[in-house]
Design a protein around this motif. Structure first.
Motif, PDB file in Angstrom:
ATOM      1  N   VAL A   1      41.734   8.442 -10.516  1.00  0.00           N
ATOM      2  CA  VAL A   1      40.902   9.197  -9.079  1.00  0.00           C
ATOM      3  C   VAL A   1      40.708  10.671  -8.800  1.00  0.00           C
ATOM      4  N   LEU A   2      41.514  11.199  -9.402  1.00  0.00           N
ATOM      5  CA  LEU A   2      40.689  12.641  -9.705  1.00  0.00           C
ATOM      6  C   LEU A   2      39.639  13.289 -10.283  1.00  0.00           C
ATOM      7  N   SER A   3      39.576  12.330 -11.128  1.00  0.00           N
ATOM      8  CA  SER A   3      38.497  12.538 -11.936  1.00  0.00           C
ATOM      9  C   SER A   3      37.001  11.862 -10.922  1.00  0.00           C
ATOM     10  N   ILE A   4      37.230  10.675 -10.550  1.00  0.00           N
ATOM     11  CA  ILE A   4      35.880   9.904  -9.544  1.00  0.00           C
ATOM     12  C   ILE A   4      35.834  10.661  -8.388  1.00  0.00           C
ATOM     13  N   ARG A   5      36.921  11.246  -8.189  1.00  0.00           N
ATOM     14  CA  ARG A   5      36.805  12.062  -7.049  1.00  0.00           C
ATOM     15  C   ARG A   5      35.201  12.658  -6.617  1.00  0.00           C
ATOM     16  N   GLU A   6      35.049  13.464  -8.393  1.00  0.00           N
ATOM     17  CA  GLU A   6      34.309  14.396  -8.253  1.00  0.00           C
ATOM     18  C   GLU A   6      32.865  13.919  -8.599  1.00  0.00           C
ATOM     19  N   ARG A   7      32.995  12.520  -8.625  1.00  0.00           N
ATOM     20  CA  ARG A   7      31.090  11.293  -9.083  1.00  0.00           C
ATOM     21  C   ARG A   7      30.143  11.891  -8.287  1.00  0.00           C
ATOM     22  N   GLN A   8      29.503  11.704  -8.446  1.00  0.00           N
ATOM     23  CA  GLN A   8      28.366  12.215  -7.156  1.00  0.00           C
ATOM     24  C   GLN A   8      27.449  10.780  -6.780  1.00  0.00           C
ATOM     25  N   TYR A   9      28.568  10.655  -6.897  1.00  0.00           N
ATOM     26  CA  TYR A   9      27.849   9.011  -5.772  1.00  0.00           C
ATOM     27  C   TYR A   9      29.491   9.146  -4.531  1.00  0.00           C
TER      28      TYR A   9
ATOM     29  N   VAL B   1      35.936   6.111   2.296  1.00  0.00           N
ATOM     30  CA  VAL B   1      35.821   7.199   1.327  1.00  0.00           C
ATOM     31  C   VAL B   1      36.980   5.854  -0.412  1.00  0.00           C
ATOM     32  N   MET B   2      37.849   6.757   0.405  1.00  0.00           N
ATOM     33  CA  MET B   2      38.770   6.255  -0.500  1.00  0.00           C
ATOM     34  C   MET B   2      38.841   4.697  -0.795  1.00  0.00           C
ATOM     35  N   LEU B   3      38.299   4.299   0.386  1.00  0.00           N
ATOM     36  CA  LEU B   3      38.848   2.177   0.073  1.00  0.00           C
ATOM     37  C   LEU B   3      37.297   1.847  -0.700  1.00  0.00           C
ATOM     38  N   ARG B   4      36.316   2.719  -0.293  1.00  0.00           N
ATOM     39  CA  ARG B   4      35.594   1.857  -0.538  1.00  0.00           C
ATOM     40  C   ARG B   4      34.691   1.990  -1.342  1.00  0.00           C
ATOM     41  N   HIS B   5      35.096   3.213  -1.737  1.00  0.00           N
ATOM     42  CA  HIS B   5      34.604   4.573  -3.871  1.00  0.00           C
ATOM     43  C   HIS B   5      35.200   4.317  -4.028  1.00  0.00           C
ATOM     44  N   VAL B   6      36.227   4.958  -4.345  1.00  0.00           N
ATOM     45  CA  VAL B   6      37.222   5.640  -4.772  1.00  0.00           C
ATOM     46  C   VAL B   6      37.993   4.880  -5.725  1.00  0.00           C
ATOM     47  N   LEU B   7      38.791   3.671  -4.525  1.00  0.00           N
ATOM     48  CA  LEU B   7      39.761   3.243  -4.848  1.00  0.00           C
ATOM     49  C   LEU B   7      39.027   1.437  -6.324  1.00  0.00           C
ATOM     50  N   PRO B   8      37.761   1.382  -5.938  1.00  0.00           N
ATOM     51  CA  PRO B   8      37.501   0.296  -6.677  1.00  0.00           C
ATOM     52  C   PRO B   8      37.311   0.514  -8.109  1.00  0.00           C
ATOM     53  N   ASN B   9      36.438   1.752  -7.769  1.00  0.00           N
ATOM     54  CA  ASN B   9      36.511   2.176  -9.161  1.00  0.00           C
ATOM     55  C   ASN B   9      38.143   2.497 -10.331  1.00  0.00           C
TER      56      ASN B   9
END
Lengths: 316, 306
Positions: B187-195, B209-217
């Motif tokens: 999660v820490l690394s995904i949190r910094e992504r551009q999307y 953001v947490m449920l739709r963008h971070v969680l799936p990844n």
């Protein structure tokens, strides 16, 4: 380095305190207390007698006092008595810890001695049949449970060589050869799991370092291949391997419970199991926390050696 | 490595994880692609499928009653009528191994579902919320991880008492914190992504953001890890049963078949120990090989090195 050391220890101490609270709380989740558990079916024991026992184990005190007393025991060496055998807990630990420690050390030596060379072969000859055989061998090592490999080893050693594990434990200082023959097979079985992990880690670490620019530079400037390997690749690849070995000591400690049981080694692992089976919770509590102390200390030592070897970590 | 290759691998991975996300044809294509690229992974998936089938159809497959003693048949070597031999009171070892698969699979999957579910939730919250919450959660996880998994499982099992379903709790407790730790770092690394930044800047709520963008990844690494935990869970369950803290006899489990009762007879009848252990090793080996193949497919970065 001194600053880093202090910082690292500064993180470890609260962790251990928290662990001690968790372990203490876990043992208080029992229905009733140690005395009711111990004397479960014994109606003959009067309520006065039970109260007397409670007072003897300090169970009539407030929880905070009980906790503080127990924790300070790790400093003073007085951890109270086992509720089953009545033996002093510190004495029981002193009696059993050396066996487990020797078993662990021999396992680690065996696994490093086998794992790192095999991991290197796997990396050098990657994607060759040798590599595939080694990868399979290492995944197999992670898949076979110790209680099975241990049981089979014991069974077939008995059938083929009429070898049975000696009942008494030999002390390494008085009978080094006897100790080693006693420990060799159990240590090898524990080590096999470790070997699997070390092969995999060495392989990927070496492959990663081989792709680095400085290795290409070293090659380009015409260093001999042996020199590139020893001075550039190996040196850098061993760092993550050291971390993994340290981390695996954790898993290894768990394995000793089973292996000591099978090979009748009087170590801490066996003490743990006996304590659980006889519901000797004061002993269980101290052992579990002792394991946690060992793990945290090992982790601190690894982090410090890592920082010592790689200055970038100290300054980040 | 070409971009096309990465995209293909990713599509194959998604197809494997959630068949509902694609149409029938693309699932089939993903599967055949997976089979071609990962023959070992496919073979292990087939073995796993067989184990699941064995567990589901145990009452049909097992030739004998796994609990019924037959004193005249005791300690028989493997033969046509008893392919895995019989144990010290004449029970058919094959039937016991077949029924034992139920314990391993039920406890294994239940444990992983609980440990991965709870661990992912804790890791997601810890990594996404950050700050003091993160600090507190991380210290508690540190404290739990400091206790070796098997020791923690043994201690909790000792308190709860023996039982097949009861053994789910200690194993889940032992695995959960490690999973939470891994999810948090993802999660820490995904949190910094551009999307994620893009989603934030368009005014999406933190929850969204947490449920739709971070969680799936985080799902791909979690799915790979789940296979590692499944293998571990099956081994810990068997170890607990072996030590007398898991499934109590006479119900067969792969662990308790090797425990005290049969041990005295091992020299005369080694098959009592060989077959249940072989079943565990084959199952866990398949889980691990499948997990390895899955990682190769889901994590294109690793493909260059393997």
């Amino acid at each position: 380095m001194a600053v880093y050391t202090l910082k690292r220890i500064g993180v470890a101490v609260p962790t251990l305190l928290l662990t001690s609270i968790i372990v203490f709380a876990l043992m208080r989740m029992l229905p009733g207390d140690v005395i009711t558990t111990q004397l479960a079916g014994d109606a003959a024991v009067s309520e006065e007698e039970r109260d007397r026992l409670r007072a003897e184990y300090g169970l009539d005190r407030p929880l905070v006092v009980q906790y503080a007393r127990w924790l300070s025991g790790f400093g003073t060496g007085d951890l109270g008595r086992s509720s089953y055998t009545g033996e002093g807990i510190t004495a029981a630990l002193r009696r059993t810890a050396p066996v487990t420690l020797q078993l662990a050390i021999v396992s680690i030596i065996i696994s490093i001695g086998i794992g790192i060379p095999l991991g290197l072969i796997s990396a050098i000859a990657r994607n060759s049949p040798w590599d595939n055989v080694l990868r399979f061998f290492s995944i197999l090592g992670l898949s076979a449970p110790e209680f099975w490999t241990g049981t089979l080893a014991l069974t077939f050693l008995a059938i083929w060589f009429s070898w049975v594990p000696p009942t008494g434990y030999r002390v390494i200082t008085s009978d080094p050869l006897g100790t080693l023959t006693q420990l060799a097979i159990p240590a090898f079985l524990i080590g096999y799991r470790l070997v699997a992990v070390i092969i995999r880690m060495t392989r990927s670490a070496v492959l990663e370092v081989m792709g680095e620019d400085f290795v290409r530079t070293a090659r380009a400037k015409g260093l001999r291949p042996t020199s590139v390997w020893t001075r550039h690749v190996l040196r850098n690849a061993m760092l993550p391997v050291i971390t993994v070995i340290g981390g695996q000591v954790l898993a290894l400690i768990g394995g000793t419970v089973i292996i000591e049981q099978i090979f009748a080694l009087p170590g801490i692992g066996r003490l743990t199991l006996d304590a659980i089976i006889f519901r000797d919770y004061p002993l269980v509590q101290s052992i579990v926390f002792l394991f946690a102390i060992a793990v945290v200390v090992v982790n601190v030592v690894i982090d410090l050696s890592y920082a010592y070897l790689d200055p970038r970590i100290r300054y980040s | 490595m070409t971009t096309r290759g990465e995209g293909g691998a990713h599509a194959a991975g998604v197809g494997v994880i959630s068949p509902s996300s694609g149409e029938g044809r693309s699932i089939w294509r993903s599967l055949t692609r997976f089979a071609r690229k990962q023959p070992l992974g496919t073979a292990s998936l087939v073995v796993l499928g067989l184990v699941v089938l064995t567990a589901a159809l145990a009452n049909v497959i097992a030739p004998y009653d796994p609990l019924l003693p037959a004193p005249i048949e005791r300690l028989r070597a493997p033969s046509f009528s008893h392919p895995f031999g019989t144990d010290e009171i004449g029970r058919d070892v094959l039937s016991r191994v077949v029924y034992g698969s139920r314990v391993s699979l039920i406890v294994g999957f239940a444990t992983v579902a609980i440990a991965v579910g709870a661990g992912s939730f804790v890791g997601l919250v810890s990594g996404f919320v950050g700050g003091r919450t993160d600090l507190v959660i991380q210290r508690v996880l540190d404290a739990l991880i400091a206790i070796p998994a098997l020791i923690l499982a043994i201690a909790v099992a000792g308190i709860l008492g023996a039982g097949t379903l009861k053994s789910v709790v200690p194993i889940a407790v032992a695995i959960m914190p490690i999973n939470a730790r891994v999810v948090r770092s993802t999660v820490l690394s995904i949190r910094e992504r551009q999307y994620v930044e893009a989603a934030r800047s368009t005014g999406a709520t933190a929850r969204r953001v947490m449920l739709r963008h971070v969680l799936p990844n985080t799902l791909a690494p979690v799915f790979v890890l789940a296979s590692v935990w499944l293998g571990n869970a099956i081994i810990i369950e068997a170890s607990l049963s072996f030590l007398g803290l898991g499934t109590p006899p006479p119900s067969p489990s792969w662990g308790n078949m090797l425990s005290r009762s049969g041990r005295a007879y091992l020299e005369q009848a080694p098959w009592i120990a060989i077959f249940p252990g072989l079943a565990i090793t084959a199952t866990v080996l398949s889980v691990n090989l499948f997990g390895d193949a899955l990682r190769d497919v889901l994590d294109p970065r690793l493909r260059g090195s393997s």
